[in-house]
Design an enzyme around this catalytic site. Structure first.
Site, PDB file in Angstrom:
ATOM      1  N   GLY A 238       0.765  -1.242   0.000  1.00 52.98           N
ATOM      2  CA  GLY A 238       0.000   0.000   0.000  1.00 52.98           C
ATOM      3  C   GLY A 238       0.792   1.286   0.000  1.00 52.98           C
ATOM      4  O   GLY A 238       0.189   2.364  -0.073  1.00 52.98           O
ATOM      5  N   GLU A 287       4.216  -6.483   1.691  1.00 57.76           N
ATOM      6  CA  GLU A 287       3.741  -6.913   0.370  1.00 57.76           C
ATOM      7  C   GLU A 287       3.573  -5.715  -0.559  1.00 57.76           C
ATOM      8  O   GLU A 287       2.474  -5.439  -1.037  1.00 57.76           O
ATOM      9  CB  GLU A 287       2.377  -7.612   0.531  1.00 57.76           C
ATOM     10  CG  GLU A 287       2.384  -8.781   1.485  1.00 57.76           C
ATOM     11  CD  GLU A 287       0.989  -9.090   2.040  1.00 57.76           C
ATOM     12  OE1 GLU A 287       0.024  -8.362   1.708  1.00 57.76           O
ATOM     13  OE2 GLU A 287       0.882 -10.049   2.810  1.00 57.76           O
ATOM     14  N   PRO A 288       4.649  -4.989  -0.804  1.00 55.26           N
ATOM     15  CA  PRO A 288       4.498  -3.804  -1.660  1.00 55.26           C
ATOM     16  C   PRO A 288       4.397  -4.189  -3.137  1.00 55.26           C
ATOM     17  O   PRO A 288       5.099  -5.084  -3.598  1.00 55.26           O
ATOM     18  CB  PRO A 288       5.807  -3.044  -1.410  1.00 55.26           C
ATOM     19  CG  PRO A 288       6.799  -4.113  -1.092  1.00 55.26           C
ATOM     20  CD  PRO A 288       6.034  -5.217  -0.398  1.00 55.26           C
ATOM     21  N   GLY A 289       3.500  -3.553  -3.843  1.00 56.53           N
ATOM     22  CA  GLY A 289       3.405  -3.747  -5.289  1.00 56.53           C
ATOM     23  C   GLY A 289       3.789  -2.457  -5.973  1.00 56.53           C
ATOM     24  O   GLY A 289       4.889  -2.290  -6.499  1.00 56.53           O
ATOM     25  N   ARG A 326      -6.208   2.439 -15.816  1.00 52.99           N
ATOM     26  CA  ARG A 326      -6.321   3.153 -14.543  1.00 52.99           C
ATOM     27  C   ARG A 326      -7.086   4.476 -14.638  1.00 52.99           C
ATOM     28  O   ARG A 326      -7.937   4.734 -13.786  1.00 52.99           O
ATOM     29  CB  ARG A 326      -4.942   3.371 -13.917  1.00 52.99           C
ATOM     30  CG  ARG A 326      -4.236   2.050 -13.547  1.00 52.99           C
ATOM     31  CD  ARG A 326      -2.952   2.291 -12.765  1.00 52.99           C
ATOM     32  NE  ARG A 326      -3.237   2.828 -11.451  1.00 52.99           N
ATOM     33  CZ  ARG A 326      -3.087   4.073 -11.102  1.00 52.99           C
ATOM     34  NH1 ARG A 326      -2.587   4.952 -11.945  1.00 52.99           N
ATOM     35  NH2 ARG A 326      -3.415   4.469  -9.893  1.00 52.99           N
ATOM     36  N   CYS A 356     -14.329   2.979 -28.469  1.00 51.85           N
ATOM     37  CA  CYS A 356     -15.660   3.578 -28.488  1.00 51.85           C
ATOM     38  C   CYS A 356     -16.261   3.619 -27.087  1.00 51.85           C
ATOM     39  O   CYS A 356     -17.252   2.928 -26.810  1.00 51.85           O
ATOM     40  CB  CYS A 356     -16.556   2.798 -29.431  1.00 51.85           C
ATOM     41  SG  CYS A 356     -15.725   2.486 -30.996  1.00 51.85           S
ATOM     42  N   TYR A 385      -0.131  -1.924 -12.099  1.00 49.25           N
ATOM     43  CA  TYR A 385      -1.524  -1.986 -12.511  1.00 49.25           C
ATOM     44  C   TYR A 385      -1.696  -1.390 -13.910  1.00 49.25           C
ATOM     45  O   TYR A 385      -2.691  -0.741 -14.215  1.00 49.25           O
ATOM     46  CB  TYR A 385      -2.430  -1.304 -11.459  1.00 49.25           C
ATOM     47  CG  TYR A 385      -2.165  -1.867 -10.074  1.00 49.25           C
ATOM     48  CD1 TYR A 385      -2.586  -3.154  -9.748  1.00 49.25           C
ATOM     49  CD2 TYR A 385      -1.430  -1.143  -9.124  1.00 49.25           C
ATOM     50  CE1 TYR A 385      -2.293  -3.710  -8.510  1.00 49.25           C
ATOM     51  CE2 TYR A 385      -1.133  -1.698  -7.878  1.00 49.25           C
ATOM     52  CZ  TYR A 385      -1.572  -2.972  -7.576  1.00 49.25           C
ATOM     53  OH  TYR A 385      -1.274  -3.519  -6.360  1.00 49.25           O
TER      54      TYR A 385
END
Ligand SMILES: *Cc1c(COP(=O)(O)O)cnc(C)c1O
Length: 432
Positions: A238, A287-289, A326, A356, A385
């Protein structure tokens, strides 16, 4: 900090010009910096060095094999959320014994597979899941290592779609219920209570919600250690990154400036949290992403058309929401810069894809130097992401991915061929 900067007016990733990569591999194109990935990982590792710890990279943020291998070579484990991700760890040459398996919907097959690969811990999200893991481990004559995910009910103060640590959402087990769940779990024959886990949300830019959650959960972890001999506490991922000054934040000097003062760094994170964690004498997992992969990647795209309607100025580019969702999904901001530095007049521009959908918009009324057909632009902080959420909507192929290291670059995922988009599909037998 990161490794994307202008050198003689041209955007580079480490020692490689972005223009040259597009010449060779086309666009849209994801480009990742090995050095940025390593630096981000090592910064966290150094900040936590006073504690026995394991960094499990949340591979859902970027699961490219080349990216994962860069991290596993540095000693990283992985936070996985599916059987497929565990298979990817193995394909990348990572170690399943350094992996945790998270997620609210683990299937029987996935649980059996994770057990067979000796994963470090299941992060359990409900009691029915605990019972299921116990049953499957029994069949395999094993004891499954588990940590139960506590929902500490603190508001991470981030976007509603990425808040996970309050009772309003589907994750974890309520704080008050945890002692009862551990007591029942301790009676299950094929469960080994190995840890306690939490994760309160993503893109946190302040340390306070982390500090509140750790303060609340540390005494609980101490009690569980005394009672059940748990070995680790995972405080989740996070940690947020810089989106709004993304290019400037690549320069070390920028971090001494006023606007950088409020940004969450590994040093601040560790200095605030470690005093509450050290006395526990538990192994620490994080648990860093996004923190590791986010600013290590960009998405490069070419302007196809410019068009003016009424007062609006649009640049239609060859990347679209299928490549980077995103902005459409979270209304998120990506800094967008020209690949060739430009002195043209700054005008408010909507940069949009060709799909579209009205939502297929990367930015609205963004002041950027006027772009023309054929120009290349780069969307920064797209390493987390980004590609992992890409799809083939409108039968658009998945973009290619490039990994750079110094002056070297390599294709770590080929651009999808259009005919491969419908591999596995067919017409029905009665449609002669
Ligand atoms: C998504 C997720 C992470 C990683 O989040 P980032 O914001 O990318 O660091 C870590 N742990 C769990 C359980 C997650 O769901």
């Amino acid at each position: 900090m990161h490794d994307f900067r202008y050198v003689r007016g041209r955007l580079q990733c480490e020692g490689v010009s972005i223009e040259s990569l597009v010449k060779k591999h086309g666009s849209p194109l994801y480009v990742y910096s090995s050095n940025t990935l390593s630096n981000n990982f090592n910064k966290l590792k150094d900040a936590l060095s006073s504690l026995d710890h394991l960094i499990c990279f949340a591979m859902k943020s970027n699961s490219n094999l080349g990216v994962m291998r860069t991290l596993s070579d540095l000693g990283s484990g992985f936070d996985t959320v599916s059987g497929g991700e565990i298979k990817r760890v193995i394909a990348a040459g990572g170690n399943p014994r350094k992996c945790v398996f998270a997620g609210v919907g683990k299937t029987e097959e996935e649980i059996a597979f994770a057990l067979s690969k000796g994963i470090y811990s299941f992060n359990v999200e409900s009691e029915p899941e605990l019972l299921r893991i116990n049953r499957i481990a029994g069949k395999l004559k094993q004891k499954a290592p588990v940590a139960i995910r506590v929902n500490p009910n603190v508001d991470a103060k981030t976007h509603k779609k990425i808040t996970t640590g309050t009772y309003e959402n589907k994750f974890g087990i309520a704080f008050e219920k945890i002692p009862g769940v551990y007591a029942r779990a301790a009676k299950l024959k094929h469960i080994r209570l190995r840890g306690l886990q939490m994760h309160i949300g993503s893109q946190l830019t302040q340390v306070k919600p982390f500090a509140d959650a750790v303060k609340k959960v540390a005494p609980l972890a101490a009690r569980l250690k005394a009672k059940y001999n748990i070995e680790f506490l995972s405080i989740g991922g996070g940690i947020g990154i810089v989106y709004e000054n993304a290019l400037a934040s690549g320069n070390p000097d920028w971090w001494n400036r006023k606007e950088a003062r409020n940004i969450l760094t590994p040093e601040k994170y560790a200095a605030t949290l470690l005093p509450n964690l050290e006395p526990l004498e538990l192994k620490l997992l994080i648990e860093p992403g996004r923190f590791i992969s986010g600013n290590a990647g960009i998405l490069v795209s070419r302007v196809e058309y410019v068009k003016q309607t009424g007062k609006k100025y649009f640049a239609i580019v060859d990347a679209a929401m299928n490549d980077l969702i995103r902005p459409a999904f979270y209304e998120s901001y990506h800094e967008i810069v020209p690949v060739k530095q430009s002195k043209k007049r700054v005008i408010a521009t909507d940069i949009v894809g060709g799909i579209c959908e009205t939502g297929d918009t990367f930015c609205k009324d963004r002041p950027i130097p006027r772009v023309s057909e054929g120009d290349l632009i780069a969307m920064l902080s797209a390493g987390a992401y980004g590609f992992v959420m890409a799809g083939t909507y409108n039968t658009r192929p998945m973009p290619a991915e490039i990994l750079v290291k110094g002056r070297k670059s390599t294709v770590v995922r080929k651009r999808q061929k259009i005919k491969d988009i419908w591999v596995g599909e067919s017409t029905a037998p009665w449609q002669k």
